[in-house]
Design a protein around this motif. Structure first.
Motif, mmCIF file in Angstrom:
data_model
loop_
_atom_site.group_PDB
_atom_site.id
_atom_site.type_symbol
_atom_site.label_atom_id
_atom_site.label_comp_id
_atom_site.label_asym_id
_atom_site.label_seq_id
_atom_site.Cartn_x
_atom_site.Cartn_y
_atom_site.Cartn_z
ATOM 1 N N ASN A 159 0.832 -1.204 0.000
ATOM 2 C CA ASN A 159 0.000 0.000 0.000
ATOM 3 C C ASN A 159 0.862 1.248 0.000
ATOM 4 O OD1 ASN A 159 -2.228 -1.648 0.168
ATOM 5 N ND2 ASN A 159 -2.383 -1.483 2.391
ATOM 6 N N PRO A 160 0.468 2.265 -0.712
ATOM 7 C CA PRO A 160 1.222 3.522 -0.661
ATOM 8 C C PRO A 160 0.934 4.278 0.632
ATOM 9 C CG PRO A 160 -0.680 3.765 -2.086
ATOM 10 C CD PRO A 160 -0.655 2.325 -1.668
ATOM 11 N N SER A 161 1.881 5.049 1.041
ATOM 12 C CA SER A 161 1.705 5.883 2.225
ATOM 13 C C SER A 161 0.974 7.162 1.826
ATOM 14 C CB SER A 161 3.061 6.220 2.841
ATOM 15 O OG SER A 161 3.851 6.970 1.933
ATOM 16 N N PRO A 162 0.376 7.851 2.789
ATOM 17 C CA PRO A 162 -0.308 9.111 2.433
ATOM 18 C C PRO A 162 0.613 10.130 1.785
ATOM 19 C CG PRO A 162 -0.987 8.366 4.614
ATOM 20 C CD PRO A 162 0.149 7.472 4.204
ATOM 21 N N ALA A 163 1.885 10.128 2.186
ATOM 22 C CA ALA A 163 2.809 11.080 1.572
ATOM 23 C C ALA A 163 3.024 10.781 0.096
ATOM 24 C CB ALA A 163 4.154 11.056 2.316
ATOM 25 N N LEU A 199 0.871 9.807 -1.926
ATOM 26 C CA LEU A 199 -0.301 10.250 -2.680
ATOM 27 C C LEU A 199 -0.434 11.762 -2.685
ATOM 28 C CD1 LEU A 199 -2.875 7.596 -1.458
ATOM 29 C CD2 LEU A 199 -1.557 7.606 -3.583
ATOM 30 N N THR A 200 0.653 12.460 -2.315
ATOM 31 C CA THR A 200 0.627 13.926 -2.383
ATOM 32 C C THR A 200 0.332 14.379 -3.802
ATOM 33 O OG1 THR A 200 2.217 14.016 -0.567
ATOM 34 C CG2 THR A 200 1.922 16.006 -1.897
ATOM 35 N N PHE A 201 1.011 13.771 -4.737
ATOM 36 C CA PHE A 201 0.728 13.981 -6.156
ATOM 37 C C PHE A 201 0.287 12.642 -6.720
ATOM 38 C CE2 PHE A 201 3.947 17.102 -4.986
ATOM 39 C CZ PHE A 201 3.353 18.286 -5.385
ATOM 40 N N ARG A 202 -0.991 12.544 -7.003
ATOM 41 C CA ARG A 202 -1.525 11.254 -7.426
ATOM 42 C C ARG A 202 -1.058 10.873 -8.823
ATOM 43 N NH1 ARG A 202 -5.606 9.237 -4.244
ATOM 44 N NH2 ARG A 202 -6.310 10.604 -2.569
ATOM 45 N N THR A 203 -0.727 11.840 -9.635
ATOM 46 C CA THR A 203 -0.213 11.587 -10.982
ATOM 47 C C THR A 203 1.122 12.301 -11.129
ATOM 48 O OG1 THR A 203 -1.459 13.486 -11.820
ATOM 49 C CG2 THR A 203 -2.520 11.319 -11.954
ATOM 50 N N PRO A 204 1.932 11.881 -12.087
ATOM 51 C CA PRO A 204 3.217 12.560 -12.283
ATOM 52 C C PRO A 204 3.032 14.045 -12.535
ATOM 53 C CG PRO A 204 3.166 10.500 -13.507
ATOM 54 C CD PRO A 204 1.788 10.709 -12.974
ATOM 55 N N SER A 214 12.066 16.920 -4.093
ATOM 56 C CA SER A 214 11.739 16.362 -2.789
ATOM 57 C C SER A 214 11.281 14.918 -2.940
ATOM 58 C CB SER A 214 10.630 17.184 -2.124
ATOM 59 O OG SER A 214 11.022 18.541 -2.022
ATOM 60 N N ILE A 215 11.548 14.156 -1.888
ATOM 61 C CA ILE A 215 11.197 12.744 -1.884
ATOM 62 C C ILE A 215 10.001 12.562 -0.952
ATOM 63 C CG2 ILE A 215 12.016 10.401 -1.488
ATOM 64 C CD1 ILE A 215 13.360 11.880 -3.794
ATOM 65 N N PHE A 216 8.942 11.927 -1.481
ATOM 66 C CA PHE A 216 7.732 11.700 -0.699
ATOM 67 C C PHE A 216 7.583 10.253 -0.268
ATOM 68 C CE2 PHE A 216 6.882 15.316 -3.476
ATOM 69 C CZ PHE A 216 6.472 16.272 -2.552
ATOM 70 N N THR A 217 8.579 9.448 -0.495
ATOM 71 C CA THR A 217 8.451 8.029 -0.182
ATOM 72 C C THR A 217 9.643 7.570 0.646
ATOM 73 O OG1 THR A 217 8.295 5.825 -1.123
ATOM 74 C CG2 THR A 217 9.588 7.412 -2.353
ATOM 75 N N TYR A 256 -1.950 7.240 -8.801
ATOM 76 C CA TYR A 256 -2.866 6.868 -7.716
ATOM 77 C C TYR A 256 -2.327 5.673 -6.919
ATOM 78 C CZ TYR A 256 -6.025 9.714 -10.509
ATOM 79 O OH TYR A 256 -6.584 10.737 -11.232
ATOM 80 N N GLY A 257 -1.024 5.472 -6.979
ATOM 81 C CA GLY A 257 -0.451 4.332 -6.267
ATOM 82 C C GLY A 257 0.909 4.651 -5.706
ATOM 83 N N ARG A 258 1.767 3.656 -5.701
ATOM 84 C CA ARG A 258 3.049 3.746 -5.035
ATOM 85 C C ARG A 258 4.005 4.684 -5.754
ATOM 86 N NH1 ARG A 258 5.469 0.494 -0.677
ATOM 87 N NH2 ARG A 258 5.877 2.707 -0.445
ATOM 88 N N GLU A 259 4.958 5.142 -4.960
ATOM 89 C CA GLU A 259 6.034 5.990 -5.457
ATOM 90 C C GLU A 259 7.324 5.451 -4.861
ATOM 91 O OE1 GLU A 259 7.329 10.602 -4.861
ATOM 92 O OE2 GLU A 259 5.278 10.219 -5.555
ATOM 93 N N ILE A 260 8.217 4.969 -5.704
ATOM 94 C CA ILE A 260 9.430 4.291 -5.250
ATOM 95 C C ILE A 260 10.626 5.022 -5.840
ATOM 96 C CG2 ILE A 260 10.698 2.108 -5.218
ATOM 97 C CD1 ILE A 260 8.026 0.692 -5.616
#
Length: 1771
Positions: A1044-1048, A1050-1055, A1065-1068, A1178-1182
């Motif tokens: 599951n992605p973290s709320p951070a 999903l700060t930007f749901r799309t690129p 900045s790194i949100f993950t 709308y999902g994970r950011e790695i």
């Protein structure tokens, strides 16, 4: 359509049909003519056709011919081709046609040739022949035909009529033509709803007739019907043709719309409200008739029946009928012209349309208002005036209404009264006033008081009290004041009261005299008060008539009429005045000067209760004139001046109207010009006194008199009074007539005519009067019955019901419901008021209390509004309702929505079904449950993910409602919603417990990706798939992608570009390393290909975001120019494009796969890193940290993928811990020496009680460039714990790298595992099977990895693999590279090399032979694949190069300095690469792009860096050098083989079920132990006792062929079935010496083997593991005995041959199955099993070694299947 008939010549009869029209084209889109074809065509002969460049007719047709004659026609050929045409002509074959032509005709371009053709008939019939023309390009024929005349009609194929409305009609025409030479009669047959006109007729040759088709549908249907046309000669119409009539009928629909009000249309029928309209005026309003249907609709507009007034309606509409086009509208105008003041007019217009299913109503309502007039003062007091004097005062007449007021003062202002008002009549404008002058001119000294009425048209009159006192010198009566009028009105004093006052000075009233008269006065006043329009004349003397009266009050002179009114031809008449009081009164007549009317005596005293007569004389002064007057008489109490001022009684005034004329007998009266408005008077249909006013106007220039003809008043209407009933109207003046009556039931229903005689002649005017009493009447809809549909007990059903007032008076109504029934039914509104002709919509609510049928009788009470409730009427309404029980259910008990993206929504419908008899009102409740373990749902803090469109509603009986619902999952979970319902009663409260409705299931998911495969190329092409999995951390990547992605995140749901810095900045928190390994500079790029797969059920949008993709583009002035070292490094990497990903973004549908290429270019020396974000919308950011290393070619470099390594867990106390491997890879271009620091190992051994916890077999060595060296380790734990061991490794005796090894020791007794030796921790997470080939991949392995699992030492295992050529065009060659384990060849593949054609597959047998010491095997087998096309190109280029080299070697050249040298230099080997530069210097800003596309050949480094002279010289020399072609670089397929071998004792202990099924292959291996390891026992080694014999291979092949041929022989198979005995397999008995050497377990196996083992394919002596284990155990038990070397006596035993034959047979079967020659799923056949025999190993044949078989479909896209071959015995 062309319809023909054959027959003789018809009779010639003529009808007046239309003559033929030539050249006229009748275009009708609904008529489709058939294409004329068949045998007889009329126009084909006149048309021109082209054959082979020749223009001519396609045929010649003879129609008009007779027997015995010759008929000639000319056939013309014209050459329209550009070249000369030479034709051979074949004449007609029959004797009936002849042509005078030559055999050959030559036509030049543009010329023509005529051929006369003659027809000679011999008998009457049809003839046919042809002329054939042959040319170079082919041939063609001209048809010759002779036909006889016949009846032919041309009719259309089909006729489409215009769209028509039901019960309407539409029409169209089609053309009927006689195409024959004969007169043809026709007759149509057609049924409803079609009509044809004319139906029959006669057509001359060539004549046309228009047939009209009329369509009159009665239902909305699609109509297709054939109309049959019979035609022929006269009445013998034997031929028939048909016309398909097609039409479509639809229901018409009309709507009424009020353009000024839209809200009323939403509530129901539109209402056209006119508001308040002034009487005498009209108001117009509009409404629209709209046609939303696709057909034209005709309508009629009429008032609703039952409510039309007697004298017409106040409303009129300009449209009563018409047509409305589809989608069009028609505007109608309604005019409201009211005629009765203070009435509300209501009327309904009904719109009727033929064929429509509805009849809309339009309600018309309006209110008629009249004038509102008042006086500024109701009393005018003139005071005291001397006799003969005159006083004038003013008073204002005010009109406060918007209506024009016409008034008339009821007083004679021509000197016949002491009072006069000027002007006496007039018109008062709206919202205005006029000032009136009141004049008082007394002639006799008495007090005067008169109440004068101002009669107003269409309004009640207003009254003015005029008072004055006249004094003379001798008489001075008490001055009359307004206060006396108030006191008189309050006390109603009379002379009787005054006499009593004189006798008794108290103020007591006479009970008999006064009170009796007071009651009469009050009654009259009371009755006048309730009259709508009081009688103005009577009201002025209402009190006087009770005390003093005059009879008659009207005198008519010289009028001839038969009435009760006293008339006479004499010039005088008498009147009588009566005193009704008990006091003496004085009568004084007002004498007018110069009046033709006089009265005598003018003064008189009248005793109480007495009467006296007066003579009225008419003495006109001139002839032929008309006169009229009002005589006035005041009656005053004789002694009122003696009682004082407080008891003054005002005088009473009585009047007599007189008219007369002085026309001589025989003198004709002139005809007056007058009018009555209105000519009809309608009184309310109530038995109450009512007044109406009529304007009688003199429109001429001469006066006239009028008099009421009392004989026109019928019986039963004697209460009708007209005031004034006679009078004189001056020119252009008017009189307002007041009609007063009390309507009765005996009055005529339709009214009567009231006549007014004019000018004493036979001239009359009539007023229609209706004064009949009607009973109140109301109507109930539905025949006084109301039925409710079945209703659920406790709930409520509503119905509307109409009631209508059919009376002419307003009615008030009230519903009466019995008290016991008030809980069951009620109505809204239960009471109210209805105007005449008005309807009211009643809403009835029925709430049953139990399951039964209710019959209720309800009463409607109504009465007129003007009366009290004493006169009530009743109507009974019968109400029938049924109480029932209802329930609802869902169409599906469980509704699965599927997977939904978290944060998104999905709408769906839940069908709710009501199968009960009654509607059900329900309330829904939703309970949310999370099915995942560990997830909880708190409804107070989290909103339910299921939202219903509505939770309360009503479903009708036997119906279905779609409940709109939306699911918005908030997190990744499996949702379950239990939906239940409650039934709701009429009060809105829950009336039943919750009942389950359905379950809704859904799963909230995030977009997921998964890497299912990986491959490499370029510099890292030799890396195994296991290394790729580790370098790119693919296990961790898959774990992150599936989480599951973290709320951070999903700060930007799309690129999105969100950063203003070059380092976003790194949100993950998910950070992974993508290690591209290392390579020398200028090497091939390190290429990785990852196969991404969407395992979910929703599409996934993914993107790899480089730092530049996340940076917001700033203007030049906004860039600071200050960068950190990290930013500069990233800019350098991005500018030189060292890392590349292709494609960077994409979309994957569920189940779809996509290959993504990752590359790292070795262009710049150094270690490079670049953070790249893998973003799933709308999902994970790695965060992926791309890492790569590029080294100089002369720099030694070992690449460590990780500085940590984890050993396989080992059980403590294990005597033979497994050998394990740690790999070192040389990432440079020169060999690298390594050395393991043994001091660390020694210290570790010392720390563990001198126990060798970690041992290295090859601590020193050399790694070749691009190769991998395996460091062999033995991890032997002493305790059950996790060991962390840091071991330094020195490179080239300079660099030192610290590697942490981790190992876990397991305790067998406490581990709790049923199989502590299970090698589950060694099973790779790398996928074993490649599902989809990578781009450019030619060969495809059925398995990418083989996991052999736990095996014993010295055992052999085999697997079957398939190698498939998935290309459709390329031929591929393959070669296997087999690795070694501890310098031993433990794995073999057969065949090792080969060639595959497109689509071909080959079966490969992998044979694995374990060494004699426990080992963890991780082997990488490489299959080199080369395409044959590349090899052919290589060999061709190599041959050219060698030929050029041979030529240069044999030839010599004489050199000329002036001739440039053109010969190319041949080089065998690649020269040493020039020293690589360190790359371009770091730049502060990004470089500019190329200016033009022509510079695209230059690389980025060449643009940014200027080439040196040496580099430019090298480029020039390179163009002159021809290097030796290099072989094509093969593509590499990697096959991972993993296994874990165990010692025999441990294997037999922990794997007893597999122990007896394994066989041990004895090998001769020289053992050598490391010097630094002290062992208590050692493994003996001896020479191999087995050598390979070629005779065995020959024997195996011979036996295989023999067995196959024998099994194919059906006779042999049948003969074996009866055999009861089993075949004994011959085996040699091996004897072992009693001093057989043991194989003791050793914790540390030998470092290396000095003797190479024989190939695994060579048969070797085998023993069953159980026997070998016994020998091992025995040897272990005698550890103190000296070791002895023994040699096993091995021979070629037949059991090995049988095994090889069976293995070969099974391999052949699998290959046949892959090729489709054998169906493995077919029922198994019976195979004779071999006879049992005793062997040296075991007496059970089932313990023979078995092989595991696996089959995989060789073609791409097919599913992988595994099959097994089953051998069954006859038993």
């Amino acid at each position: 359509m062309l319809a023909e008939a054959r027959g003789p010549d018809p009779l010639m009869s003529v009808d007046p049909w239309k003559t033929p029209t030539h050249g006229k084209d009748i275009k009708d889109p609904g008529i489709h003519h058939r294409q004329r074809g068949g045998k007889h065509q009329r126009q084909a002969s006149s048309q021109r056709s082209c054959f082979m460049g020749l223009e001519t007719r396609p045929e010649l047709v003879w129609e008009d011919w007779n027997l015995g004659g010759e008929f000639t026609k000319t056939l013309v050929l014209k050459n329209i081709h550009k070249k000369l045409q030479k034709l051979h002509i074949r004449p007609p074959a029959s004797k009936f046609f002849s042509a005078s032509i030559t055999e050959i005709v030559v036509l030049s371009p543009g010329t023509s040739f005529s051929i006369p053709v003659t027809f000679k008939p011999h008998q009457r019939g049809e003839y046919e022949d042809s002329i054939e023309f042959l040319g170079k390009e082919g041939s063609f024929q001209i048809c010759l035909r002779a036909i006889i005349p016949c009846h032919v009609l041309e009719v259309p194929d089909s006729v489409m009529l215009p769209l028509c409305a039901v019960q309407h009609s539409s029409r169209t025409n089609f053309l009927l033509k006689n195409a024959s030479k004969l007169q043809t009669s026709f007759q149509f047959e057609c049924s409803a709803p079609f009509q044809l006109n004319p139906k029959q007729g006669l057509l001359k040759p060539g004549q046309e007739c228009h047939i009209t088709v009329i369509f009159q549908p009665q239902e909305a249907l699609v109509y297709q019907q054939h109309a049959y046309c019979w035609f022929g000669e006269g009445d013998k119409a034997e031929n028939c043709c048909t016309v398909l009539l097609q039409a479509l009928a639809k229901y018409p629909c009309l709507q009424l719309k009020n353009p000024s009000s839209q809200e009323e249309e939403k509530r129901g029928d539109p209402v056209l409200q006119f508001g308040s309209v002034v009487i005498g005026q009209c108001l117009r309003k509009h409404f629209d008739i709209f046609n939303p249907s696709p057909v034209t609709a005709s309508f009629s507009l009429s008032p609703l029946s039952g409510g039309i007034p007697l004298f017409g309606s106040a409303f009129s509409c300009d449209i009563t009928k018409g047509n409305v086009a589809p989608g069009g509208s028609l505007r109608a105008t309604v005019t409201y012209s009211p005629a009765t003041v203070n009435t509300v007019s209501v009327e309904y217009l009904t719109l009727k349309c033929r064929g429509a299913l509805n009849e809309p109503l339009l309600k018309l309502t309006g209110n008629c208002i009249g004038p509102k007039v008042s006086l500024s003062s109701s009393v005018v007091n003139f005071g005291c005036v001397e006799e003969g004097g005159s006083v004038v005062q003013t008073v204002k007449l005010v009109n406060s209404s918007p209506v024009e007021a016409i008034y008339k003062w009821d007083i004679d202002c021509n000197g016949n009264s002491v009072f006069s008002i000027l002007p006496a009549s007039g018109t008062l404008l709206p919202q205005s006033y006029t000032t009136l002058k009141a004049v008082y001119s007394p002639t006799y000294p008495i007090t005067h008081h008169r109440r004068v009425a101002c009669v107003i048209l269409h309004r009640d009159p207003v009254f003015l009290d005029l008072t004055g006192t006249c004094h003379s010198k001798l008489q001075k009566p008490v001055i009359l004041t307004p206060e006396h009028l108030v006191d008189s009105a309050r006390r109603q004093l009379s002379p009787d009261t005054l006499n009593a006052v004189q006798q008794d000075h108290n103020a007591q009233l006479d009970q008999q005299g006064v009170h009796s008269s007071m009651e009469e006065v009050n009654q009259r006043l009371g009755s006048a008060a309730v009259m709508p329009t009081p009688d103005p004349v009577c009201s002025s003397s209402s009190i006087s008539s009770l005390h003093v009266s005059v009879v008659p009050n009207e005198l008519v002179f010289n009028h001839k009429m038969s009435s009760s009114v006293l008339t006479s031809c004499a010039s005088s008449q008498s009147v009588s005045i009566t005193n009704h009081t008990r006091g003496k009164v004085s009568l004084v007549w007002t004498v007018a000067q110069d009046s033709p009317f006089s009265i005598s005596p003018s003064l008189c005293d009248l005793a109480p209760l007495k009467s006296t007569s007066f003579r009225v004389t008419y003495d006109p002064k001139q002839l032929n004139t008309l006169h009229g007057a009002e005589l006035e008489c005041f009656a005053d109490y004789k002694d009122s001046h003696d009682v004082g001022e407080q008891l003054v009684c005002p005088p009473w005034c009585v009047t007599v109207r007189v008219i007369g004329h002085s026309f001589q007998p025989g003198k004709g009266h002139y005809i007056p010009c007058c009018s009555l408005k209105p000519p009809q008077v309608v009184f309310p249909a109530l038995s109450v006194i009512s007044n109406r006013t009529v304007l009688f106007q003199n429109d001429g220039d001469l006066p006239f008199t009028f008099c009421l003809d009392h004989s026109s008043i019928p019986a039963g209407t004697e209460s009708l009074f007209v005031e004034p009933s006679c009078g004189l109207i001056q020119p252009r003046d008017y009189q307002i007539l007041t009609l007063r009556t009390t309507p009765t039931e005996d009055s005529p229903k339709q009214g009567f005519n009231l006549r007014l005689q004019l000018n004493a002649a036979k001239l009359t005017r009539e007023i229609t009067v209706v004064s009949v009493v009607e009973k109140p009447c109301m109507s109930l809809e539905g025949g006084n019955s109301l039925y409710f549909q079945p209703t659920a007990v406790g709930s409520q059903t509503r119905r509307t019901h109409h009631i209508r007032n059919l009376s002419r008076v307003p009615i008030r109504f009230q519903w009466s419901i019995p008290e016991p029934d008030q809980e069951l039914i009620f109505v809204e509104p239960d009471g109210g008021e209805l105007h005449p002709n008005e309807s009211s919509i009643q809403t009835w609510s029925f709430s049953p209390l139990s399951e039964k049928t209710y019959t209720l009788n309800l009463t409607l009470i109504f009465w007129p509004v003007q009366t009290d409730r004493s006169n009530k009427s009743h109507l009974t309404l019968k109400v029938v309702g049924v109480g029932s029980k209802g329930s609802i259910e869902a169409e599906k008990a469980v509704l699965d929505i599927g997977e939904i993206l978290v944060g998104s929504c999905r709408s769906f419908e839940i069908p709710l079904v009501n199968n009960s008899l009654c509607p059900v009102t329900f309330c829904l409740t939703v309970q949310q449950i999370l099915l995942d373990d560990g997830l909880a749902y708190d409804p107070e803090t989290e909103q339910s993910a299921l939202q219903l469109d509505y939770k309360e509603g009503t479903i009708s009986s036997h119906s279905t409602v779609q409940l709109q619902s939306i699911v918005r999952p908030h997190r990744r979970a499996q949702y379950l919603w239990n939906i239940s319902y409650h039934t709701i009663n009429a009060s809105g409260f829950v009336s039943s417990p919750p009942q389950t409705l359905c379950e809704v299931r859904a799963k909230g998911v995030f977009p997921t990706l998964q890497v299912i495969d990986a491959c490499s190329g370029g510099s890292v092409g030799t890396l195994s798939k296991m290394h790729l999995w580790k370098f790119f951390s693919l296990d961790s990547l898959n774990e992150h992608l599936l989480s599951n992605p973290s709320p951070a995140e999903l700060t930007f749901r799309t690129p999105a570009r969100h950063s203003f810095h070059s380092t976003p900045s790194i949100f993950t928190k998910a950070i992974l390393d993508f290690n591209f390994s290392s390579a020398p500079i200028n090497s091939d790029a390190s290429n990785f290909v990852l196969m991404f797969y969407n395992p979910g059920s929703i599409p996934v949008d993914w993107a790899f975001l480089f730092p530049e993709d996340q940076q917001v583009e700033l203007a030049y002035w906004a860039v600071t120019g200050e960068f950190s070292s990290t930013e500069l490094h990233q800019m350098k990497v991005q500018d030189n494009q060292l890392f590349n990903i292709s494609p960077r973004s994409g979309n994957l549908l569920p189940g779809q796969k996509r290959a993504v290429h990752f590359s790292y270019s070795h262009d710049i020396v150094g270690t490079h890193q670049l953070p790249v974000v893998l973003k799933l919308s709308y999902g994970r950011e790695i965060l992926l940290n791309l890492q790569g290393v590029t080294v100089e070619r002369d720099t030694p470099y070992l690449h460590f993928a990780s500085n940590q390594y984890k050993f396989t867990s080992v059980n403590i106390g294990y005597n033979s811990p497994p050998r394990q491997v740690y790999e070192l890879r040389n990432g440079g271009a020169v060999p690298v020496r390594y050395q393991v620091d043994m001091a660390a190992l020694s210290q570790l051994q010392a720390d563990n009680f001198n126990h060798p916890v970690l041992c290295c077999f090859n601590p020193e060595g050399e790694v070749l460039p691009g190769k991998t060296t395996k460091l062999e380790w033995i991890f032997s734990p002493l305790e059950a714990k996790t060991y962390h061991m840091d071991v330094p490794i020195r490179i080239q005796e300079r660099d030192l790298t610290l590697v942490r090894f981790e190992g876990c020791g397991r305790d067998i007794l406490t581990s709790g595992s049923s199989n502590p030796l299970a090698s589950s921790d060694h099973k790779l997470s790398v996928p074993c099977v490649q599902r989809v080939p990578f781009p450019g991949q030619v060969l495809f392995l059925s398995e990418d990895s083989v996991f052999l699992g736990d095996i014993p030492v010295c055992s052999q295992s085999s697997r079957i693999l398939f190698l498939t050529n998935v290309s459709h065009t390329d031929i591929a060659h393959y070669t296997w590279e087999l690795p070694q384990q501890s310098t031993q060849q433990v794995v073999q593949i057969h065949p090792e090399r080969g060639c595959l054609c497109p689509g071909e597959c080959v079966l490969c047998v992998l044979t694995f032979t374990a060494t004699d010491y426990p080992t963890v095997y991780k082997l990488d087998l490489v299959c080199q694949v080369t395409q044959e096309a590349a090899l052919i190109r290589y060999h061709d280029a190599l041959q050219c190069w060698e030929e050029e080299k041979e030529r240069q070697r044999d030839e010599f050249t004489i050199t000329d300095k002036n001739v440039p040298e053109s010969q190319r230099i041949l080089i065998d080997q690649e020269p040493l690469a020039a020293p690589a530069r360190k790359g371009p210097p770091l730049r502060k800003y990004k470089t500019l792009p190329p200016i033009c596309a022509s510079g695209g050949f230059e690389t980025m480094s060449s643009i940014c860096t200027k080439l040196t002279k040496a580099e430019r010289r090298m480029q020039r020399e390179t163009s002159k050098v021809w290097r030796r072609p290099r072989p094509p670089q093969p593509a590499l397929l990697h096959l991972e083989v993993t296994a874990h071998s165990h010692g025999l004792l441990e294997y037999s202990t922990h794997f007893p079920d597999q122990f007896n099924k394994r066989s041990r292959y004895l090998q001769s291996v020289k053992k050598q132990l490391p010097e630094n390891i002290s062992l208590s026992t050692s493994l003996p080694a001896g020479p191999s006792t087995q050598t390979h014999c070629p005779e065995k291979d020959i024997l195996v092949h011979i036996l295989t062929s023999l067995l196959r041929n024998i099994l194919d022989e059906s006779t042999f198979v049948q003969s074996l079935i009866p055999l009861a005995s089993k075949l004994n397999t011959h085996q040699h008995t091996q004897t072992f010496s009693s001093h057989c050497p043991s194989i003791p377990p050793s914790p540390c196996p030998p470092m290396c083997s000095t003797a190479s083992s024989s190939p695994p394919a060579t048969p070797q002596p085998q023993v069953l593991l159980s026997e070998a284990a016994d020998m091992q155990g025995t040897a272990g038990g005698s550890g103190n005995r000296p070791e002895k070397q023994q040699t096993l006596q091995a021979e070629h035993v037949p059991a090995d041959m049988v095994e090889d034959v069976l293995l070969n047979t099974l391999q052949n079967l699998m290959m046949e199955a892959v090729r489709g020659e054998l169906v493995l799923t077919a029922p198994s056949c019976t195979i004779i099993s071999p006879l049992a025999s005793t062997s040296c190993f075991s007496g059970r044949p089932e313990e023979a070694p078995t092989e595991e078989l696996m089959s995989l479909s060789p073609s791409e896209g097919q599913k992988t299947t595994s099959s097994s071959i089953e051998l069954r015995s006859p038993s």
